[in-house]
Motif scaffolding. Structure first.
Motif: not given
Lengths: 522, 522
Positions: A306-320
């Protein structure tokens, strides 16, 4: 749904409403979500009525007169959430709404207009905006109307008083002077003026110039007598005990390798799938399961994933798409906050309350976490974990994070929690950090939870609804004022004979008979 | 009332309550006002029960079960105002309250304790604090309880949930850890600890070391069938038209020459006399005139004289009596804000709406000002004037001035108004500055006002009560949350059969029968 040809002008989309009722709200909520995900290049929504003079609350009145109290309350709540969602689309997605009133926007129609970024009214000597609820129906413009008039449009309070008690409403220059609309435009100049404003708003938007959207395919759910099964969620009803248990399942694979791969996954991408299914499950309980007193959240899966997904979204936070998914979670979690059932999270062995999923623990009225393993069970002991998302990505209706709301008294406790980001916390550590209400061992667990849930089911439903005030300490926003204060007044008025009695205004509307009022004031 | 001998220790006063009900609230409100004015040297109030274990809501429950809805609502409102007044005494007068719980403070008793600056609980293994309203009575701790728990004591929301659903409450160390009380003290150390805390609070107070108070003699009022006559106010009831007209009279002499002369005048000093009489008139209408839909404010006198009194009070703003009078006006004006009748001010020839009195114009839902003189009448044309007091001395429950609330959209309009301080404004100038709703000439006046007041009397009383939400745009405070939000929820719950029905918890309390609930949730 196709993007209108005007897209060439301002990447816009035109929503035409035939009349305003709950059906429209559901369609509208759906349309806006789809525009966010399926048409990332759309920057402006034009909201207008299909025919002049029908942008009003006609259907609404008939619905309110005939509906049960439960239906009215659910209707108002969903409507509020839809309008808040329109404002959220503007604020966080750069998807703006311009409302074009080419007739009269009355009641619910004008309340909807108030959710737009810009209101244009045709200046034909007849078209007007109005909130005739009070003089006509003896109720309030209670789905945000009063609050948006005072707190968003900032209409002077004495003018607001005149406006809200004048059945025929306000038109022309006075509507602009009183801040009820942003501009009035002659019929001959209307289309040109609309296109100009739309281009201006489009120019401010951060949405991509072009981009392939994803398809929000209808959710699949299998309903049996006592359960609803989704792809990432199971809902079980223990109806005799007045309880629904929602079990969320963590991801079964690591996050994709790139933003492009996320777009490729589309609505199958685990965080989006889970958020949509959770949102649907909550709405289903609200609308169809009136006897459920408590919703119990459980989860199963690997907290590290679950944390890995949060990190993924954070890493791409500027992607629409990452931004839209994060926004969807924000709105779904607010819907949980505003669900007037007792909410409890059980953090048990094998669960995955981490990062985004930990928000459900903080959204709950109480949480219990099991210390160690269960006798004869080899599931790993319950583990709790925080992520950066727990510190601002998902504000509550009061504008601050659930953890900030939790630690209003003690900013140092918030800092200690932040220091624990990423750590795998056992029950005692989570309790010590103030993240769960009680850590219990296996000996006490069953009895404690059973007594608590039985007690909860035995209390007055109405008083528990009011007790939800405990959820919203601290600051207030326009949104929390609408949800927690205006709704309370409207609920009160909806109980009163002057509105709903046999001789009340709602019942008598359209019959030709005047309502008879109990005139006593307190 | 005599100041207790403990005054030698910490200039304190001990209030002992026998049990907690509306009677106590009236006595308490009265005692606190008298301590403010009659004993300026008192710095600390000890609030404790006369006997252990009676500091609770026993009488309260019987009252609530038997009372009409109107009485319940009035009771709750007055109670809230009293508690807000205790907090105001602490904040603005340096008159602190320490609550000493030497038994159990339950329900209304603990809600009262929450209004204190410091809560001490005896640590005897039995004494506790509790809010048993929900489990016991199916209502909320709705006179500020929930809001003070979350927003003043800042109790963590899941602990607040446990506390508010646990009939027996919380005692000892947990009560401190959960922030429900400030300290627990053993029985043997209690008096010593109380004296110590009292000395600490007294040391922080700005109240005078010694000082001659003034006597708040009982108000004189003459009541006839359709009127109440005070020394500075006349109240006329047009009951068939569902209207009460309050006419305020300006001073008949200039302000005294010095602060000492003001003390000498005491309760006869015009600003204090008027404030007390206005407060009394408003409470009288609330409690005894349920059929009054609209309160019409008028005035007569010289606006320049009113301004002279405002200037006098401003010049002596550090004098304890000037500070108390200003505080009394602040509280009286908030009571006007919270009075759920339509409020209208008519600014007519010969009136004196200036400075402090202009606040009634801003507190009104609407105001009308007459242009010029009346045909055949030689009273001077209506004149409106602002003073420094209109810009912060009398905050509304939302924490900002009535003018700042009025001009939320337009800070420049607030600046323009400030620029007009001291000017004698005619109707058109006042309208242009946005200070009155409508300026009308003599030809339109009578008809416009008549139609408006008739219309007002014809609307649903409940919907108009809810419309008062228009009065409180902008920021929120704990006080506005209590008055506008928590009260709304409590009013709603007070309508519901689960509380007040024949089988409801309030009706069945003490009968030995369990309440029967409609369990449906929305």
């Amino acid at each position: 749904m196709d993007v209108d040809e005007k897209a060439t002008l301002f990447e816009g989309y035109e929503l035409k409403l035939n009349s305003y009722d709950l059906g429209v709200d559901i369609e509208l909520a759906d349309a806006i979500e789809r525009l966010r995900f399926e048409y990332p290049q759309v920057k402006v929504i034009l909201l207008r009525s299909a025919k002049p003079r029908v942008f009003c609350a006609g259907a609404n009145i008939r619905m309110l007169a005939g509906a049960t109290h439960a239906h009215k309350v659910n209707f108002c709540k969903f409507t509020n959430e839809t309008r808040n969602g329109m404002e959220d689309a503007s604020e966080t997605s750069g998807l703006y709404t311009i409302c074009v009133i080419n007739g009269t926007a009355a009641g619910g129609g004008y309340e909807l207009a108030l959710a737009a970024d810009h209101i244009m009214l045709i200046d034909d000597g007849a078209s007007a905006v109005s909130l005739p609820e009070l003089p006509l129906l003896a109720v309030l413009p209670g789905t945000g109307g009063l609050t948006r008039v005072t707190d968003k449009r900032k209409v002077r309070r004495d003018r607001a008083d005149v406006f809200c008690t004048t059945e025929e409403g306000v038109k022309g220059k006075r509507a602009v002077d009183w801040r009820l609309v942003d501009e009035v435009v002659s019929a001959s100049r209307l289309e040109e003026a609309v296109a100009k404003r739309a281009r201006e708003f489009a120019a401010r938007s951060q949405r991509p110039r072009s981009g392939k959207g994803i398809v929000l395919a209808p959710l699949k759910r299998e309903r049996s007598a006592d359960a609803v099964e989704y792809s990432t969620i199971s809902v079980e009803f223990q109806r005799a005990a007045r309880r629904a248990t929602i079990t969320l399942r963590g991801p079964d694979s690591p996050p994709p390798a790139s933003a492009e791969a996320m777009v490729e996954l589309g609505a199958q991408f685990w965080p989006l799938r889970l958020a949509r299914e959770l949102d649907d499950a909550i709405l289903d309980i609200r609308a169809n399961e009136f006897d459920v007193a408590a919703i119990v959240f459980k989860s199963s899966g690997d907290p590290a994933q679950v944390l890995a997904y949060d990190e993924f979204l954070h890493a791409h936070k500027d992607h629409w798409l990452a931004r839209e998914i994060s926004g969807f979670w924000k709105r779904a979690l607010k819907r949980v906050d505003l669900t007037s059932r007792s909410l409890v999270t059980l953090v048990e062995p094998g669960s995955c309350f981490a990062g985004t999923l930990a928000e459900l623990v903080f959204a709950s009225d109480r949480s219990y976490m099991l210390i160690g393993q269960r006798d004869g069970d080899n599931k790993p002991p319950a583990t709790f974990a925080l992520a950066e998302v727990n510190f601002g990505a998902y504000p509550m209706p009061n504008g601050i994070s659930r953890l900030a709301s939790r630690f209003l008294a003690d900013p140092a406790a918030l800092d200690r929690a932040r220091g624990a980001i990423g750590e795998m916390l056992d029950a005692e550590a989570a309790e010590k950090l103030g993240l769960v209400t009680f850590a219990l061992d296996d000996i006490d667990w069953e009895d404690e939870i059973r007594v608590f849930l039985e007690e909860r089911a035995s209390f007055s439903a109405d008083a528990l609804t009011g007790l939800a005030n405990l959820r919203f300490g601290g600051p207030e926003t326009m949104e929390s004022k609408i949800c927690a204060r205006l709704s309370a007044w409207q609920n009160w008025i909806f109980q009163r004979p002057n509105a709903v009695g046999e001789e009340g205004a709602l019942k008598r509307y359209g019959t030709g008979q005047k309502p008879a009022f109990d005139t006593r004031r307190v």
